[in-house]
Motif scaffolding. Structure first.
Motif: not given
Length: 255
Positions: A1-11, A29-37
């Protein structure tokens, strides 16, 4: 499972792409929606892991989100925030939500991770709504130039249009969020994640009912059909994850 740090970097990388002036609005909009998901899925994964390991779920907290009353549009802004927060599965009410130029609070109760995401998303959504709402109001008034007998009546039309636009924009955004959450819930149906979602909803409601046992209703504002239609249309196309935002004052406190 991805760590909080990895998720934060990806977002952060997704949001950087969304904020790049070189991309089209649709790409942003596509990039931002992906970040929210990504944020929502990560929060569910973390909660499911706690459940599997027999750990206590994350606390239910209260986010006190301050909304500006500038221009006497505070009730419209609060309505937008209320609707978007509710679409995230939170329980919501407002405090000091009167038709005046003063600030007021939208009180949002939900799991801590959800509130953290809303602290990021809500200021951005408000900023987008206001910017697009002002542009829509200008276009609306340009179409009706010469139709008003006094400047005062023209100003009333513009203000009511804008006040109708903001809540409707929130409804349009909420539709996108609700659809995304329903798709996520369908994917975890029959799995531990389904129980987590149900339990979080129940814990949120119970904490909210205990904190706010008696709530009243405020009078509805004047309504402009054109403003509502424009707001809902634009809200459905909203960017739900940008971070180029004004600093709204807010604080999270344990319920």
């Amino acid at each position: 499972m991805a760590t909080n740090t990895n998720i934060a970097d990806r977002v952060r990388k997704l949001l950087d792409k969304a904020e790049d002036a070189a991309v089209t609005p649709e790409e942003a909009q596509t990039y931002a929606a992906k970040a929210a998901e990504l944020i929502a899925k990560h929060n569910l994964d973390q909660a499911t892991l706690r459940h599997r390991e027999g750990k206590r779920p994350e606390p239910i907290k209260l986010l006190q989100f301050e909304v500006s009353g500038q221009g006497w549009h505070g009730k419209a802004r609060a309505s937008l925030v209320y609707t978007v927060a509710e679409a995230h599965g939170c329980s919501v009410c407002t405090m000091g939500n009167k038709m005046n130029g003063n600030a007021r609070w939208v009180l949002i109760m939900g799991p801590a991770a959800t509130l953290k995401a809303l602290e990021l998303l809500l200021p951005s959504i408000l900023l987008q709504a206001e910017s697009q709402g002002m542009a829509a109001a200008r276009a609306h008034m340009a179409e009706r130039k010469g139709m008003f007998d006094t400047p005062a009546n023209a100003n009333i039309e513009r203000r009511v249009f804008f006040r109708s636009y903001l809540p409707a924009y929130g409804k349009g955004v909420a539709e996108k969020i609700t659809a995304s959450r329903e798709a996520m819930a369908e994917k975890v149906k029959g799995k531990p994640g389904e129980l987590v979602l149900v339990t979080d909803a129940e814990r949120t409601k119970a904490a909210f009912d205990k904190k706010f046992p008696e709530l009243g209703f405020s009078r509805e504002d004047s309504h402009n059909v054109a403003g509502a239609e424009a707001g809902r249309r634009d809200g459905r196309n909203a960017d739900t994850g940008q971070t180029k935002v004004g600093k709204a004052s807010r604080a999270a406190v344990t319920s």
